[in-house]
Design an enzyme around this catalytic site. Sequence first.
Site, PDB file in Angstrom:
ATOM      1  N   ASP A  17      98.708  20.787  56.824  1.00 44.19           N
ATOM      2  CA  ASP A  17      98.651  20.668  55.377  1.00 44.19           C
ATOM      3  C   ASP A  17     100.066  20.249  54.928  1.00 44.19           C
ATOM      4  OD1 ASP A  17      97.715  21.195  52.637  1.00 44.19           O
ATOM      5  OD2 ASP A  17      99.101  22.881  52.749  1.00 44.19           O
ATOM      6  N   ASP A  19     101.525  20.179  51.037  1.00 45.25           N
ATOM      7  CA  ASP A  19     102.127  20.956  49.948  1.00 45.25           C
ATOM      8  C   ASP A  19     102.084  22.449  50.238  1.00 45.25           C
ATOM      9  OD1 ASP A  19     102.505  18.701  48.008  1.00 45.25           O
ATOM     10  OD2 ASP A  19     100.343  18.545  48.349  1.00 45.25           O
ATOM     11  N   GLU A 312     120.055  42.522  52.407  1.00 46.61           N
ATOM     12  CA  GLU A 312     120.634  43.810  52.805  1.00 46.61           C
ATOM     13  C   GLU A 312     121.570  43.602  53.996  1.00 46.61           C
ATOM     14  OE1 GLU A 312     119.826  46.786  51.318  1.00 46.61           O
ATOM     15  OE2 GLU A 312     118.319  45.935  49.958  1.00 46.61           O
TER      16      GLU A 312
END
Length: 379
Positions: A17, A19, A312
């Site tokens: 695919d 997009d 983090e």
Amino acid sequence: MSMSNSLKKLSSCVLLDLDGTLINTDGIVSDILKKYLCKYGKQWDGRESLKIVGKTPLEAATTIVEDYGLPCAVDEFNSEFYPLFSAQMDKIKSLPGANRLIRHLKGHGVPMALASNSSRANIESKISYHEGWKECFSVIVGRDEVSKGKPSPDIFLEAARRLNKEPADCLVIEDSVPGVMAAKAAGTQVIAVPSLPKQTHLYTSADEVINSLLDIRPEKWGLPPFQDWIENTLPIDPWRIGGPVIKGFGRGSKVLGIPTANLSTKDYADELVEHPSGVYFGWAGLPKRGVFKMVMSIGWNPYFNNTEKTIEPWLLHDFTEDFYGEELRLIIVGYIRPEANFSSLESLIAKIHEDRDVAEKALDLPLYAKFKDDPSLTK
Ligand code: ADP
Ligand code: RBF
Ligand code: MG
């Protein structure tokens, strides 16, 4: 053993695919809709992305016109939207790992097709901005070349037919739920790479759900393995962020014994969107104190199910005091693994210690060690 650790049915070609899977079209569409809806006194609600991902352009336009109660016909909307979209097409970036994936498969002679719900002309324009991509796909199938778009299987069936392959021999890579449904209906194997966060539960029919293209292991599907992993790390294009250390969730050191020095997310919002969640490593500079090895997570910390995506960073050094308010510079040079959930705090801590050991060791490799001298770390 879970399915994701075992060998799946072998595939000999890959249907991709476009997009949301290879390129970040959503980012540009959201930017345009934000401005466009203002004109009608409406405000773009980011959650609408959930409804349009994987739809054909016509379906997506219909959804927007209906949901926002726009005083225009779908055709009118389209004729205003498309020129705005075309003008921005050159700015659509490839998603992390997309280039690496298609170049790897191409390099090993694995046949590839692009199979998208956009029109063929639209697909060709979009990929023309990405060097070498056109040559990678021996087949391109657009929505306008079959009778029904995804979730119907037609696009994938046609792609397989043009590659002279049985659907069962094809591996589909898809970010959307309609796309995964189309692939299963066509009888292919399918890896889901959800483009929107916290949606994994919607992809139960996929053969595997991964967090980003960085996590693809082609050998699970009988395809040639990547050869760029080095000592359990994947080198990435280095990226830099910095700012004053602020208070975080207040449980890094208290609960885990793993203090993480947080930066204001406002200052690096773009980087946060651009980089897939996961565990990364690199170098951290505290201009008053020096440069230190660093391992960090990006994301929602599934164990704590945070609502905000944060970074983090754990500096691999024993400090005798806190350094809140001090300037912290980071250069991120490699990737280790996707974020995970754990059944106990002990297993989360053990995994983070494992990450630390991987990062400590890898950062001595010349390929990563050279960034210790990056001028941005000390200003
Ligand atoms: P917070 O939720 O406020 O981030 P933490 O428990 O995560 O609290 O602790 C982080 C703070 O601990 C940092 O802001 C920093 O001032 C201090 N600190 C001490 N040692 C380290 C280290 N090795 N790595 C990161 N931060 C450290
Ligand atoms: N949190 C998770 O929920 N899942 C993880 O896989 C995870 N991996 C981490 C890896 C590293 C190297 C670090 C420093 C943190 C990680 N955390 C993870 C985040 C941890 O939960 C966080 O530091 C605390 O929530 C402190 O705010
Ligand atoms: Mg912290």
